[in-house]
Design an enzyme around this catalytic site. Sequence first.
Site, PDB file in Angstrom:
ATOM      1  N   SER A   1       0.792  -1.228   0.000  1.00 53.09           N
ATOM      2  CA  SER A   1       0.000   0.000   0.000  1.00 53.09           C
ATOM      3  C   SER A   1       0.827   1.282   0.000  1.00 53.09           C
ATOM      4  CB  SER A   1      -0.967   0.021   1.181  1.00 53.09           C
ATOM      5  OG  SER A   1      -0.273   0.214   2.388  1.00 53.09           O
TER       6      SER A   1
ATOM      7  N   LYS B   1       0.865   4.856   6.693  1.00 54.78           N
ATOM      8  CA  LYS B   1       0.240   5.638   5.619  1.00 54.78           C
ATOM      9  C   LYS B   1       0.834   7.036   5.613  1.00 54.78           C
ATOM     10  CE  LYS B   1      -2.751   2.347   4.806  1.00 54.78           C
ATOM     11  NZ  LYS B   1      -2.427   1.402   3.791  1.00 54.78           N
TER      12      LYS B   1
END
Length: 180
Positions: free
Chosen positions: A37, A78
């Site tokens: 990701s 993230k």
Amino acid sequence: MKKFNIRRVLLLLLLLVGIAVILRTTLFANYVVDGKSMEPTLFDGNLLMVNKFVYELSDVNRFDVIVFRASKEEDYVKRVIGIPGDRVEYKHDKLYINGEFIEERFLESYKEASSVEKFTNDFTLQQITGEIEVPEGNLFVLGDNRQDSLDSRSFGFISNDQIVGKVDITYWPLTEKVNK
């Protein structure tokens, strides 16, 4: 006289090791990236050093790469896209914050190498979260691999209380570093 000096050196070394262990456990944490990701910034298997103390001294900044508690069992890594007060929108694969185009240089190489026509699908913060702007005490986060990331587009805002720390160093493999 030599025994005395050796004892002092050993005692000093022991003290330094003790201090290093205490600092390491309270100020820093090790993490392993699990998944794709955050590509091209971080890759599956990268080992990270996370600064757990930095946000006690300063605010979270847009584009910081952070680790946060997603659940009791899982932590995610993230990139911070929206900070409190921000209105976040993607139009035509471009990021707009508070109506102003914001360049994402860290994605350029990945976009160029990708065969995907549209890297980030269009959305507004209101469409995803029901909010016009990022609320106080919250952040809007995205993975750099926008096509394959479970992030705020799926689970909404994260609370500042969920933050473990800021990713400062990728120490394995040695040639990798965090793109800013």
